[in-house]
Design an enzyme around this catalytic site. Structure first.
Site, PDB file in Angstrom:
ATOM      1  N   ARG A 195       0.857  -1.186   0.000  1.00  0.00           N
ATOM      2  CA  ARG A 195       0.000   0.000   0.000  1.00  0.00           C
ATOM      3  C   ARG A 195       0.896   1.239   0.000  1.00  0.00           C
ATOM      4  NH1 ARG A 195      -3.395  -2.746  -1.681  1.00  0.00           N
ATOM      5  NH2 ARG A 195      -5.475  -3.163  -0.845  1.00  0.00           N
ATOM      6  N   GLU A 201      -3.750   7.465  -5.418  1.00  0.00           N
ATOM      7  CA  GLU A 201      -3.985   6.693  -6.644  1.00  0.00           C
ATOM      8  C   GLU A 201      -5.289   7.143  -7.275  1.00  0.00           C
ATOM      9  OE1 GLU A 201      -3.677   2.490  -5.853  1.00  0.00           O
ATOM     10  OE2 GLU A 201      -1.725   2.717  -4.913  1.00  0.00           O
ATOM     11  N   HIS A 254      -0.980   0.139 -10.060  1.00  0.00           N
ATOM     12  CA  HIS A 254      -1.557  -0.827  -9.110  1.00  0.00           C
ATOM     13  C   HIS A 254      -2.080  -2.071  -9.854  1.00  0.00           C
ATOM     14  CE1 HIS A 254      -3.529  -1.185  -4.876  1.00  0.00           C
ATOM     15  NE2 HIS A 254      -3.244  -2.380  -5.377  1.00  0.00           N
TER      16      HIS A 254
HETATM   17  C1  DGY Z   1      -5.658  -6.136  -3.005  1.00  0.00           C
HETATM   18  O1  DGY Z   1      -6.366  -7.114  -3.281  1.00  0.00           O
HETATM   19  O2  DGY Z   1      -5.701  -5.579  -1.912  1.00  0.00           O
HETATM   20  C2  DGY Z   1      -4.738  -5.667  -4.063  1.00  0.00           C
HETATM   21  O3  DGY Z   1      -4.114  -4.482  -3.736  1.00  0.00           O
HETATM   22  C3  DGY Z   1      -5.475  -5.522  -5.376  1.00  0.00           C
HETATM   23  O4  DGY Z   1      -4.498  -5.580  -6.396  1.00  0.00           O
END
Ligand code: DGY
Length: 324
Positions: free
Chosen positions: A237, A266, A285
């Site tokens: 993250r 983002e 992402h």
């Molecule tokens: C999640 O599933 O949390 C991922 O970041 C999606 O790619």
């Protein structure tokens, strides 16, 4: 009568059909105040909520007095106010097992593309700059045999360690809340304090969830501890990293390069300094974004919601203690 649910992410046709066999579905584009106002009745009567990448906070929950279960098409659930869900005894379901290998592939792609400057040199070829045999200004650095440091040894960390150990002959260091005997046995991984990992790793790979404890865990002092030759990778993250400190570290040569799939904001603003740096590989992402894995995640999320609203939760639940 079937329970009502709000769907805030488009689903493949067959999954939409599966959902409709169990529920009356209202699909909305997002969870913005405008959408909430437009579909006020549907939100007011919904017992389930299914989607991803939108904030589910106390204000939204107020508009959904009948809500019993939410199901996110993701493993991460930092978009959810879990305390507020717990107070209302609303189940939160997620997809922890559907994306492990795919995200580990993305991490390895970031390692390889930053080390070997894949994006940068491919752009130079397209720009017509490859007009003689290449010299050192096109060279990258090795991946195989270098030390990989993994911060966060969950399922994805384990899958990355497997690739690094067996595929690239890399010594693996890791830092996590607990020791992982399996990682130590299978991948010869060595547990170390975060500072030691930062000092010793050639590749520092972050794969942590966002929590109060991890917010800005990696900042100015962490980048100072890394080798000047270190390559920094983040596919967990964005806000786990102080992005301003990362930009300074890259601009000042405190570290060599960065491969990033996640950002503090983002989509990444187009005027982010990160986009001007040749030693940065920035991805939108894409961690779990393959056709196969995104389908499996959506299917898991649909099944999770059905199980939750039918009172047979066995797995994939963040807060099973609220079950009634
Ligand atoms: C999640 O599933 O949390 C991922 O970041 C999606 O790619």
């Amino acid at each position: 009568m079937k329970p009502s649910v709000i769907l805030y992410k488009a689903l493949p046709d067959d999954l939409r059909k599966r959902l409709e066999e169990h529920f009356t579905v209202t699909q909305v584009e997002n969870l913005s105040p405008d959408t909430l106002a437009q579909y006020a009745d549907a939100f007011a009567s919904a017992e389930g909520l299914l989607g991803s990448s939108e904030k589910v906070d106390a204000a939204l929950l107020k508009k959904m007095p009948k809500l019993r279960a939410t199901s996110t098409i993701s493993v991460g659930y930092d978009n959810f106010d879990v305390d507020a869900l717990n107070v209302r005894k609303i189940l939160l379901m997620h997809t922890p097992f559907a994306l492990t290998e795919t995200v580990a592939d993305t991490l390895m792609a970031l390692v390889l593309s930053t080390a070997r400057r894949v994006v940068e040199v491919a752009e130079r070829v397209k720009a017509g700059e490859w007009n003689k045999s290449i010299g050192p200004d096109w060279f990258g650095v090795d991946v195989h045999g270098k030390t990989l440091g993994i911060v966060g040894m969950g399922r994805i960390g384990m899958a990355l360690a497997q690739r690094a150990h067996f595929g690239f002959n890399m010594p693996v260091l890791y830092n996590a809340r607990h020791h992982h005997p399996e990682a130590e046995e299978r991948f010869n991984a060595r547990y170390c304090e975060l500072n030691t990992l930062l000092q010793e790793a050639d590749y520092v790979c972050l794969i942590l969830p966002l929590t109060d404890e991890t917010h800005h865990l990696i900042g100015k002092s962490a980048f100072k501890k890394m080798k000047k030759s270190a390559i920094f990778i983040n596919a967990g993250r964005g806000p786990v990293v102080d992005e301003k400190a990362l930009i300074d570290a890259l601009q000042n040569g405190a570290i060599h390069a960065a491969g990033l799939d996640v950002f503090e904001q983002e989509p990444l603003p187009v005027d982010s300094p990160l986009l001007t740096l040749p030693n940065v590989v920035a991805l939108p992402h894409i961690g779990s974004a393959t056709h196969e894995t995104r389908y499996n995640m959506a299917a898991t999320a649909v099944d999770n919601l059905i199980a939750a609203l039918e009172g047979r939760v066995e797995k994939n639940c963040v807060n099973p203690q609220v079950r009634q």
